[in-house]
Scaffold this motif. Structure first.
Motif, PDB file in Angstrom:
ATOM      1  N   THR A  57       0.845  -1.192   0.000  1.00  0.00           N
ATOM      2  CA  THR A  57       0.000   0.000   0.000  1.00  0.00           C
ATOM      3  C   THR A  57       0.878   1.239   0.000  1.00  0.00           C
ATOM      4  OG1 THR A  57      -1.770  -1.128   1.187  1.00  0.00           O
ATOM      5  CG2 THR A  57      -1.729   1.276   1.330  1.00  0.00           C
ATOM      6  N   LEU A  58       0.551   2.179  -0.857  1.00  0.00           N
ATOM      7  CA  LEU A  58       1.279   3.450  -0.902  1.00  0.00           C
ATOM      8  C   LEU A  58       0.589   4.446   0.020  1.00  0.00           C
ATOM      9  CD1 LEU A  58       1.971   3.632  -4.736  1.00  0.00           C
ATOM     10  CD2 LEU A  58       3.578   3.019  -2.909  1.00  0.00           C
ATOM     11  N   PRO A  59       1.369   5.130   0.864  1.00  0.00           N
ATOM     12  CA  PRO A  59       0.768   6.046   1.829  1.00  0.00           C
ATOM     13  C   PRO A  59       0.280   7.362   1.235  1.00  0.00           C
ATOM     14  CG  PRO A  59       3.141   6.037   2.067  1.00  0.00           C
ATOM     15  CD  PRO A  59       2.802   4.973   1.066  1.00  0.00           C
ATOM     16  N   GLY A  60       0.795   7.737   0.070  1.00  0.00           N
ATOM     17  CA  GLY A  60       0.335   8.965  -0.567  1.00  0.00           C
ATOM     18  C   GLY A  60       0.822  10.244   0.083  1.00  0.00           C
ATOM     19  N   ARG A  61       1.870  10.163   0.858  1.00  0.00           N
ATOM     20  CA  ARG A  61       2.458  11.352   1.501  1.00  0.00           C
ATOM     21  C   ARG A  61       3.874  11.031   1.961  1.00  0.00           C
ATOM     22  NH1 ARG A  61      -2.033  11.103   5.832  1.00  0.00           N
ATOM     23  NH2 ARG A  61      -2.943  10.462   3.895  1.00  0.00           N
ATOM     24  N   ASP A  62       4.583  12.036   2.415  1.00  0.00           N
ATOM     25  CA  ASP A  62       5.946  11.839   2.898  1.00  0.00           C
ATOM     26  C   ASP A  62       5.928  10.984   4.161  1.00  0.00           C
ATOM     27  OD1 ASP A  62       6.909  13.403   0.851  1.00  0.00           O
ATOM     28  OD2 ASP A  62       7.087  15.215   2.068  1.00  0.00           O
ATOM     29  N   ILE A  63       6.886  10.077   4.233  1.00  0.00           N
ATOM     30  CA  ILE A  63       6.987   9.145   5.356  1.00  0.00           C
ATOM     31  C   ILE A  63       8.389   9.251   5.949  1.00  0.00           C
ATOM     32  CG2 ILE A  63       6.994   6.685   5.993  1.00  0.00           C
ATOM     33  CD1 ILE A  63       4.215   7.822   5.285  1.00  0.00           C
ATOM     34  N   ALA A  64       8.450   9.357   7.275  1.00  0.00           N
ATOM     35  CA  ALA A  64       9.749   9.372   7.949  1.00  0.00           C
ATOM     36  C   ALA A  64      10.338   7.962   7.991  1.00  0.00           C
ATOM     37  CB  ALA A  64       9.607   9.949   9.349  1.00  0.00           C
ATOM     38  N   THR A  65       9.559   6.981   8.515  1.00  0.00           N
ATOM     39  CA  THR A  65      10.035   5.600   8.604  1.00  0.00           C
ATOM     40  C   THR A  65       9.004   4.663   7.987  1.00  0.00           C
ATOM     41  OG1 THR A  65      11.253   6.074  10.653  1.00  0.00           O
ATOM     42  CG2 THR A  65      10.805   3.761  10.157  1.00  0.00           C
ATOM     43  N   LEU A  66       9.440   3.889   7.029  1.00  0.00           N
ATOM     44  CA  LEU A  66       8.613   2.869   6.395  1.00  0.00           C
ATOM     45  C   LEU A  66       9.014   1.513   6.958  1.00  0.00           C
ATOM     46  CD1 LEU A  66       6.659   1.813   4.156  1.00  0.00           C
ATOM     47  CD2 LEU A  66       8.684   1.712   2.657  1.00  0.00           C
ATOM     48  N   ALA A  67       8.054   0.781   7.512  1.00  0.00           N
ATOM     49  CA  ALA A  67       8.291  -0.610   7.885  1.00  0.00           C
ATOM     50  C   ALA A  67       8.107  -1.412   6.602  1.00  0.00           C
ATOM     51  CB  ALA A  67       7.302  -1.042   8.962  1.00  0.00           C
ATOM     52  N   VAL A  68       9.183  -1.964   6.079  1.00  0.00           N
ATOM     53  CA  VAL A  68       9.131  -2.627   4.770  1.00  0.00           C
ATOM     54  C   VAL A  68       9.320  -4.133   4.913  1.00  0.00           C
ATOM     55  CG1 VAL A  68      11.572  -2.127   4.293  1.00  0.00           C
ATOM     56  CG2 VAL A  68      10.032  -2.661   2.415  1.00  0.00           C
ATOM     57  N   PRO A  69       8.338  -4.927   4.494  1.00  0.00           N
ATOM     58  CA  PRO A  69       8.491  -6.379   4.520  1.00  0.00           C
ATOM     59  C   PRO A  69       9.591  -6.822   3.553  1.00  0.00           C
ATOM     60  CG  PRO A  69       6.185  -5.738   4.246  1.00  0.00           C
ATOM     61  CD  PRO A  69       7.010  -4.510   4.036  1.00  0.00           C
ATOM     62  N   ASP A  89      11.460  -2.096  -4.896  1.00  0.00           N
ATOM     63  CA  ASP A  89      10.557  -1.206  -5.639  1.00  0.00           C
ATOM     64  C   ASP A  89       9.651  -0.427  -4.701  1.00  0.00           C
ATOM     65  OD1 ASP A  89      11.635  -2.040  -8.055  1.00  0.00           O
ATOM     66  OD2 ASP A  89       9.999  -3.464  -8.476  1.00  0.00           O
ATOM     67  N   TYR A  90       9.200  -1.075  -3.639  1.00  0.00           N
ATOM     68  CA  TYR A  90       8.320  -0.425  -2.666  1.00  0.00           C
ATOM     69  C   TYR A  90       9.040   0.714  -1.948  1.00  0.00           C
ATOM     70  CZ  TYR A  90       4.814  -0.127   1.088  1.00  0.00           C
ATOM     71  OH  TYR A  90       3.864   0.296   1.982  1.00  0.00           O
ATOM     72  N   VAL A  91      10.254   0.456  -1.481  1.00  0.00           N
ATOM     73  CA  VAL A  91      11.031   1.517  -0.823  1.00  0.00           C
ATOM     74  C   VAL A  91      11.249   2.677  -1.788  1.00  0.00           C
ATOM     75  CG1 VAL A  91      13.278   2.121   0.171  1.00  0.00           C
ATOM     76  CG2 VAL A  91      12.136  -0.002   0.852  1.00  0.00           C
ATOM     77  N   ARG A  92      11.581   2.372  -3.024  1.00  0.00           N
ATOM     78  CA  ARG A  92      11.786   3.433  -4.009  1.00  0.00           C
ATOM     79  C   ARG A  92      10.504   4.210  -4.284  1.00  0.00           C
ATOM     80  NH1 ARG A  92      15.916   1.285  -8.680  1.00  0.00           N
ATOM     81  NH2 ARG A  92      17.734   1.017  -7.327  1.00  0.00           N
ATOM     82  N   ALA A  93       9.367   3.532  -4.332  1.00  0.00           N
ATOM     83  CA  ALA A  93       8.095   4.202  -4.603  1.00  0.00           C
ATOM     84  C   ALA A  93       7.670   5.099  -3.447  1.00  0.00           C
ATOM     85  CB  ALA A  93       7.002   3.172  -4.888  1.00  0.00           C
ATOM     86  N   VAL A  94       7.847   4.632  -2.217  1.00  0.00           N
ATOM     87  CA  VAL A  94       7.461   5.425  -1.045  1.00  0.00           C
ATOM     88  C   VAL A  94       8.483   6.519  -0.771  1.00  0.00           C
ATOM     89  CG1 VAL A  94       6.996   5.349   1.446  1.00  0.00           C
ATOM     90  CG2 VAL A  94       6.125   3.516  -0.055  1.00  0.00           C
ATOM     91  N   ALA A  95       9.751   6.241  -1.019  1.00  0.00           N
ATOM     92  CA  ALA A  95      10.854   7.183  -0.794  1.00  0.00           C
ATOM     93  C   ALA A  95      10.829   7.771   0.622  1.00  0.00           C
ATOM     94  CB  ALA A  95      10.836   8.289  -1.848  1.00  0.00           C
ATOM     95  N   PRO A  96      10.839   6.892   1.641  1.00  0.00           N
ATOM     96  CA  PRO A  96      10.840   7.395   3.020  1.00  0.00           C
ATOM     97  C   PRO A  96      12.186   7.998   3.384  1.00  0.00           C
ATOM     98  CG  PRO A  96      11.268   5.053   3.021  1.00  0.00           C
ATOM     99  CD  PRO A  96      10.988   5.441   1.588  1.00  0.00           C
ATOM    100  N   ALA A  97      12.212   8.759   4.469  1.00  0.00           N
ATOM    101  CA  ALA A  97      13.485   9.275   4.969  1.00  0.00           C
ATOM    102  C   ALA A  97      14.372   8.113   5.409  1.00  0.00           C
ATOM    103  CB  ALA A  97      13.248  10.247   6.120  1.00  0.00           C
ATOM    104  N   THR A  98      13.759   7.083   5.996  1.00  0.00           N
ATOM    105  CA  THR A  98      14.462   5.865   6.392  1.00  0.00           C
ATOM    106  C   THR A  98      13.467   4.711   6.369  1.00  0.00           C
ATOM    107  OG1 THR A  98      15.990   4.894   8.011  1.00  0.00           O
ATOM    108  CG2 THR A  98      14.087   6.091   8.892  1.00  0.00           C
ATOM    109  N   TYR A  99      13.965   3.510   6.490  1.00  0.00           N
ATOM    110  CA  TYR A  99      13.069   2.366   6.527  1.00  0.00           C
ATOM    111  C   TYR A  99      13.549   1.370   7.570  1.00  0.00           C
ATOM    112  CZ  TYR A  99      16.636   0.192   3.593  1.00  0.00           C
ATOM    113  OH  TYR A  99      17.823  -0.281   3.105  1.00  0.00           O
ATOM    114  N   LEU A 100      12.604   0.534   7.992  1.00  0.00           N
ATOM    115  CA  LEU A 100      12.866  -0.511   8.964  1.00  0.00           C
ATOM    116  C   LEU A 100      12.490  -1.838   8.323  1.00  0.00           C
ATOM    117  CD1 LEU A 100      13.365  -1.559  11.893  1.00  0.00           C
ATOM    118  CD2 LEU A 100      10.930  -1.075  12.321  1.00  0.00           C
TER     119      LEU A 100
END
Length: 193
Positions: free
Chosen positions: A134-146, A159-170
């Motif tokens: 699911t794409l959040p449709g806004r800027d995200i500080a931390t994305l929990a990425v499976p 691809d998901y991390v690139r699409a969301v482009a969070p500041a960081t991910y977990l």
């Protein structure tokens, strides 16, 4: 906001206003004795995201905590007070939580999906998609990425991390991997954020 990964899909989110536990499932640990929780949020019905018997005990220890689930997962908690959430809901759990999502990512072919909620905590500080992209449709500080599961391959996580482009991910959803470092390292080198 402090985010503690408790294994697999489970995270503890602590803000000055709330303590939220997301996806306390069978492949996670370290959550059974938590106290002072404001809410327990479950993305979907699969056991690796909700260990119902442990959650029942957890709710007894945290009587003011709200249990947030989808309509199918609710059947696992017939005796508990709970809140059934749907995509589009905005919850006040001490902290603002927006509910997104819809259906679990496809496993294969015509295997039916189940409801899957995604949770956006605060003003984009954390986005937990459950078992979805699911794409959040806004800027995200931390994305929990499976990063692993029968419904995904690592290239989809990249691809998901690139699409969301969070500041960081977990990286999450790693409970069945034998070499977590390999997957985390590949995600880091290929996501380039």
């Amino acid at each position: 906001m402090d985010i503690t990964h408790l294994g697999h899909a489970c995270v503890l989110v602590e803000t000055p206003r709330a303590r939220l536990l997301i996806d306390p499932g069978t492949l996670s640990s370290g959550f059974a004795d938590l106290t002072n929780l404001d809410a327990v949020l479950v993305t979907h019905e699969h056991a690796d995201h909700v260990d119902a018997s442990v959650v029942v005990t957890l709710l007894r220890q945290n009587p003011r905590a709200t249990l947030v689930v989808d309509e199918k997962t609710a059947a696992q908690f017939s005796q508990q007070a709970l809140r059934i959430a749907r995509p589009g809901d905005v919850l006040d759990l001490g902290e603002r939580v927006e509910v997104l999502g819809g259906i679990h990512a496809p496993v294969w072919g015509d295997v039916p999906g189940c409801p899957n909620l995604a949770y956006l905590v605060g003003d984009g500080e954390l986005f937990h998609p459950g078992d979805s992209f699911t794409l959040p449709g806004r800027d995200i500080a931390t994305l929990a990425v499976p990063i692993d599961g029968p419904w995904l391959k690592l290239s989809e996580a990249v691809d998901y991390v690139r699409a969301v482009a969070p500041a960081t991910y977990l990286p999450i959803h790693e409970g069945e991997l034998t070499d977590v470092g390999k997957y985390v390292g590949m995600l880091a080198s290929l996501s380039m954020i």
